[in-house]
Write an enzyme that holds these catalytic residues in place. Structure first.
Site, PDB file in Angstrom:
ATOM      1  N   PRO A 142       0.796  -1.225   0.000  1.00 14.22           N
ATOM      2  CA  PRO A 142       0.000   0.000   0.000  1.00 14.22           C
ATOM      3  C   PRO A 142       0.831   1.278   0.000  1.00 14.22           C
ATOM      4  O   PRO A 142       1.845   1.378   0.692  1.00 14.22           O
ATOM      5  CB  PRO A 142      -0.840  -0.101   1.272  1.00 14.22           C
ATOM      6  N   ASN A 143       0.365   2.201  -0.799  1.00 13.78           N
ATOM      7  CA  ASN A 143       0.899   3.552  -0.935  1.00 13.78           C
ATOM      8  C   ASN A 143       2.244   3.636  -1.645  1.00 13.78           C
ATOM      9  O   ASN A 143       2.733   4.727  -1.914  1.00 13.78           O
ATOM     10  CB  ASN A 143       0.969   4.268   0.428  1.00 13.78           C
TER      11      ASN A 143
ATOM     12  N   ARG B 286       4.990  10.776  -2.631  1.00 18.36           N
ATOM     13  CA  ARG B 286       4.719  10.622  -1.194  1.00 18.36           C
ATOM     14  C   ARG B 286       5.983  10.852  -0.368  1.00 18.36           C
ATOM     15  O   ARG B 286       6.971  10.151  -0.532  1.00 18.36           O
ATOM     16  CB  ARG B 286       4.199   9.208  -0.940  1.00 18.36           C
TER      17      ARG B 286
ATOM     18  N   TYR C 148      11.098   8.773   1.243  1.00 17.21           N
ATOM     19  CA  TYR C 148      11.061   7.729   0.221  1.00 17.21           C
ATOM     20  C   TYR C 148      11.762   8.093  -1.079  1.00 17.21           C
ATOM     21  O   TYR C 148      11.803   7.285  -1.996  1.00 17.21           O
ATOM     22  CB  TYR C 148       9.600   7.350  -0.073  1.00 17.21           C
TER      23      TYR C 148
ATOM     24  N   ASN D  37       8.037  -5.532  -0.338  1.00 12.78           N
ATOM     25  CA  ASN D  37       7.892  -4.347   0.502  1.00 12.78           C
ATOM     26  C   ASN D  37       6.402  -4.264   0.800  1.00 12.78           C
ATOM     27  O   ASN D  37       5.624  -3.793  -0.021  1.00 12.78           O
ATOM     28  CB  ASN D  37       8.379  -3.089  -0.205  1.00 12.78           C
TER      29      ASN D  37
ATOM     30  N   ALA E 125       2.769  -0.642   5.035  1.00 13.42           N
ATOM     31  CA  ALA E 125       2.192  -0.645   6.380  1.00 13.42           C
ATOM     32  C   ALA E 125       1.699  -2.028   6.804  1.00 13.42           C
ATOM     33  O   ALA E 125       1.624  -2.307   8.003  1.00 13.42           O
ATOM     34  CB  ALA E 125       1.057   0.373   6.455  1.00 13.42           C
TER      35      ALA E 125
ATOM     36  N   ASP F  17       1.431 -15.727   7.335  1.00 15.80           N
ATOM     37  CA  ASP F  17       0.987 -17.096   7.058  1.00 15.80           C
ATOM     38  C   ASP F  17       1.239 -17.469   5.602  1.00 15.80           C
ATOM     39  O   ASP F  17       1.676 -18.581   5.300  1.00 15.80           O
ATOM     40  CB  ASP F  17      -0.500 -17.260   7.383  1.00 15.80           C
TER      41      ASP F  17
ATOM     42  N   GLU G 144      12.135  -9.443   2.858  1.00 14.52           N
ATOM     43  CA  GLU G 144      11.410  -8.231   3.252  1.00 14.52           C
ATOM     44  C   GLU G 144      12.298  -7.022   2.991  1.00 14.52           C
ATOM     45  O   GLU G 144      13.473  -7.022   3.372  1.00 14.52           O
ATOM     46  CB  GLU G 144      11.054  -8.319   4.736  1.00 14.52           C
TER      47      GLU G 144
ATOM     48  N   HIS H 169      12.514  -2.588   2.893  1.00  8.25           N
ATOM     49  CA  HIS H 169      11.971  -1.262   3.202  1.00  8.25           C
ATOM     50  C   HIS H 169      12.925  -0.218   2.659  1.00  8.25           C
ATOM     51  O   HIS H 169      14.149  -0.370   2.756  1.00  8.25           O
ATOM     52  CB  HIS H 169      11.781  -1.076   4.705  1.00  8.25           C
TER      53      HIS H 169
ATOM     54  N   ARG I 223      12.387   5.379  12.696  1.00  9.27           N
ATOM     55  CA  ARG I 223      11.095   6.035  12.524  1.00  9.27           C
ATOM     56  C   ARG I 223      10.193   5.776  13.730  1.00  9.27           C
ATOM     57  O   ARG I 223      10.661   5.357  14.781  1.00  9.27           O
ATOM     58  CB  ARG I 223      10.479   5.570  11.210  1.00  9.27           C
TER      59      ARG I 223
END
Length: 142
Positions: free
Chosen positions: A9-10, A17, A22, A71, A74, A84, A95, A97, A104
């Site tokens: 998301p986003n 943004r 970012y 990524n 949120a 899961d 993962e 970021h 943060r």
């Protein structure tokens, strides 16, 4: 070799943004750089703001691709469902970021998906994706 990069998301708003966090580049601008850097790897990209769509996509490729770079945005901090899903896949998931989440807000310090992932890369801007691809490439050679 096939690797899927998934943004949650986003992250469709990269470049717009919060550019101080970012960066000023969209992922669509960065992706050709990755594809050029890794001509021997078929890199695919998927983005969704919807948790279930992220799960559907990972289930679609998670038994045949060589890896997934995720990524989760949120959802990283809230989604047992993503955890899961990752646990059920054959393909390794890394993962990623863009920002250093540990510098943060406190709620960003806890990941619900890290425990299911092969590893975590954060804080290197868009280059975090390159580092994840390098990691998947290295485990495939091992």
């Amino acid at each position: 070799m096939k690797i899927l990069i998934i943004n949650g998301p986003n992250l469709n708003l990269l470049g717009v943004r919060e550019p101080g966090i970012y960066g000023k580049s969209s992922f669509e601008t960065y992706l050709p750089e990755l594809q050029k850097r890794f001509p021997d790897i078929e890199l695919e990209y998927y983005q969704s703001n919807i948790e279930g769509e992220l799960i559907n996509k990972m289930q679609e490729v998670g038994f045949t691709y060589d890896g997934i770079v995720l990524n989760a945005g949120a959802y990283t901090h809230t989604s047992v469902a993503l955890q899961d899903c990752i646990r059920s896949l054959k393909s390794p998931v890394i993962e990623v970021h863009i920002s250093n989440v540990h510098k943060r807000e406190e709620f960003r310090h806890k990941s619900m998906i890290s425990c299911a992932c092969l590893g975590v890369i954060c804080g290197f801007g868009l280059d975090s994706y390159r580092l994840a691809i390098e990691a998947i490439k290295a485990i495939e050679k091992a």
